[in-house]
Design a protein around this motif. Sequence first.
Motif, PDB file in Angstrom:
ATOM      1  N   PRO A  60       0.831  -1.213   0.000  1.00  0.00           N
ATOM      2  CA  PRO A  60       0.000   0.000   0.000  1.00  0.00           C
ATOM      3  C   PRO A  60       0.862   1.260   0.000  1.00  0.00           C
ATOM      4  N   VAL A  61       0.587   2.176  -0.934  1.00  0.00           N
ATOM      5  CA  VAL A  61       1.381   3.405  -1.024  1.00  0.00           C
ATOM      6  C   VAL A  61       0.544   4.671  -0.916  1.00  0.00           C
ATOM      7  N   GLY A  62      -0.789   4.561  -0.967  1.00  0.00           N
ATOM      8  CA  GLY A  62      -1.578   5.771  -0.871  1.00  0.00           C
ATOM      9  C   GLY A  62      -3.072   5.529  -0.846  1.00  0.00           C
ATOM     10  N   PHE A  63      -3.774   6.533  -0.314  1.00  0.00           N
ATOM     11  CA  PHE A  63      -5.230   6.472  -0.176  1.00  0.00           C
ATOM     12  C   PHE A  63      -5.836   7.839  -0.466  1.00  0.00           C
ATOM     13  N   LEU A  64      -7.042   7.836  -1.037  1.00  0.00           N
ATOM     14  CA  LEU A  64      -7.810   9.056  -1.232  1.00  0.00           C
ATOM     15  C   LEU A  64      -9.254   8.775  -0.852  1.00  0.00           C
ATOM     16  N   PRO A  65      -9.671   9.171   0.357  1.00  0.00           N
ATOM     17  CA  PRO A  65     -11.062   8.950   0.761  1.00  0.00           C
ATOM     18  C   PRO A  65     -11.979   9.986   0.111  1.00  0.00           C
ATOM     19  N   LEU A  66     -13.181   9.554  -0.268  1.00  0.00           N
ATOM     20  CA  LEU A  66     -14.109  10.454  -0.948  1.00  0.00           C
ATOM     21  C   LEU A  66     -15.525   9.874  -0.927  1.00  0.00           C
ATOM     22  N   HIS A  67     -16.464  10.648  -1.473  1.00  0.00           N
ATOM     23  CA  HIS A  67     -17.834  10.181  -1.711  1.00  0.00           C
ATOM     24  C   HIS A  67     -18.019  10.089  -3.214  1.00  0.00           C
ATOM     25  N   THR A  68     -18.570   8.989  -3.688  1.00  0.00           N
ATOM     26  CA  THR A  68     -18.630   8.750  -5.129  1.00  0.00           C
ATOM     27  C   THR A  68     -19.760   9.495  -5.834  1.00  0.00           C
ATOM     28  N   GLY A  69     -20.864   9.819  -5.160  1.00  0.00           N
ATOM     29  CA  GLY A  69     -21.958  10.521  -5.821  1.00  0.00           C
ATOM     30  C   GLY A  69     -22.716   9.628  -6.782  1.00  0.00           C
ATOM     31  N   ARG A  70     -23.864  10.118  -7.223  1.00  0.00           N
ATOM     32  CA  ARG A  70     -24.729   9.298  -8.076  1.00  0.00           C
ATOM     33  C   ARG A  70     -24.439   9.464  -9.563  1.00  0.00           C
ATOM     34  N   PHE A  71     -23.919  10.623  -9.969  1.00  0.00           N
ATOM     35  CA  PHE A  71     -23.777  10.905 -11.399  1.00  0.00           C
ATOM     36  C   PHE A  71     -22.331  11.165 -11.808  1.00  0.00           C
ATOM     37  N   GLY A  72     -21.409  10.533 -11.096  1.00  0.00           N
ATOM     38  CA  GLY A  72     -20.011  10.631 -11.487  1.00  0.00           C
ATOM     39  C   GLY A  72     -19.221  11.737 -10.839  1.00  0.00           C
ATOM     40  N   PHE A  73     -19.880  12.657 -10.125  1.00  0.00           N
ATOM     41  CA  PHE A  73     -19.192  13.767  -9.491  1.00  0.00           C
ATOM     42  C   PHE A  73     -18.754  13.357  -8.086  1.00  0.00           C
ATOM     43  N   ALA A  74     -17.545  12.827  -7.968  1.00  0.00           N
ATOM     44  CA  ALA A  74     -17.020  12.467  -6.652  1.00  0.00           C
ATOM     45  C   ALA A  74     -16.567  13.729  -5.920  1.00  0.00           C
ATOM     46  N   ARG A  75     -16.728  13.707  -4.606  1.00  0.00           N
ATOM     47  CA  ARG A  75     -16.360  14.852  -3.778  1.00  0.00           C
ATOM     48  C   ARG A  75     -15.580  14.377  -2.555  1.00  0.00           C
ATOM     49  N   PRO A  76     -14.876  15.302  -1.895  1.00  0.00           N
ATOM     50  CA  PRO A  76     -14.066  14.922  -0.738  1.00  0.00           C
ATOM     51  C   PRO A  76     -14.903  14.371   0.412  1.00  0.00           C
ATOM     52  N   LEU A  77     -14.236  13.677   1.301  1.00  0.00           N
ATOM     53  CA  LEU A  77     -14.878  13.104   2.479  1.00  0.00           C
ATOM     54  C   LEU A  77     -15.629  14.172   3.263  1.00  0.00           C
TER      55      LEU A  77
END
Length: 359
Positions: A60-77
């Motif tokens: 493991p070298v890295g992580f990016l937590p986020l919210h995926t959204g319904r229509f492709g627009f991911a946003r930060p945690l």
Amino acid sequence: MDVALKKPSDLAADEREAWAEFVANDAALASPYFALDFAECCEEVRADTRVVTVRENGVPVGFLPLHTGRFGFARPLAGPLGDVHGVIGEPGRPVDLMAWLKGAGIPIFLFHSALASQPAFRPHALGYDGGWIIDVSDGFDAWHENRRSINSKIVRNIRTRFRRLEEAEGGHRFTMHDTRPEAMAQMLAWKRAQYSESGVFDVFSVAWTRKLLEAVLRRRSDTFWGVCSSLEIDGRFAAVHVGMASERLVQYWFPAYDRDLGAISPGLVLMVESARRAAEAGQKGVDLGPGQFAFKKDLATCQVGLAGGYCAPAGWAAAARKTVLDTSDWAHPERTGQVARLTGKAMRKLNRLTGFYGV
């Protein structure tokens, strides 16, 4: 490079260990926003909580937590409630953010408070802001002297407020870890009244936001815990703050106060007392978050650079750019004229709503 998209609770043991090690070894990741505990709290209340996980040669070298959204627009945690976010990984290791997102099947990532110190976000940034920090790493007295030397007026104001507090009838009490349900209930009541009176969107009208605060307050580990602090005068709540902390930093998240006690400024008093207690506990500071508020400028000793923008492949870039430009105050300061201001305000409100509702 092996990229996967997982729920925080599904991370493997070596991924959890790597996450903890990355956070512990990087001063830029001192905020409780970067704790795995916080990601798990978000997962409790939002089903779209995910982590982009990256391995190289099986490690493991890295992580990016986020919210995926319904229509492709991911946003930060934590969406619009997030004051700071970024890549969790080994300091100095190059990160190709576009490749990470492509590998995870995420077409667009809209970010608003990413660590500007992380090179991964710079090619995708449209503007910059800053989060305000009360630095008590050298002790509370050193912070106090710093403020006095730069702005003696605010120090006199603080001294006056504490003197008035001492003179208040019925006495007063600080509680740095107030577990009474009434404390959080009072903060919510004050905040919701403030939102209603000002016409600002009520963030607690969305079910997951209050549940997130409750999940944070239930959580406690050696490196993360919820914070509910209160100031009472004559047996009544005068100010309450609900936030979170790591062993290094307090995140001053949702403060509220009784505006009928303006002569004492209980919100200011509670904030200063929180900084004092943080210093006594060996924490490095109190993060007040971004925002051009006078009290933040008066109390903070420094800022952490934050970047806002988007990361998307060419086919999605135009839509992503328009979304960010039309919904961010600081990404496009060149806007002028009443029509532009009204359009920008409407679009910012729309983007805020879509962020809260996971669109």
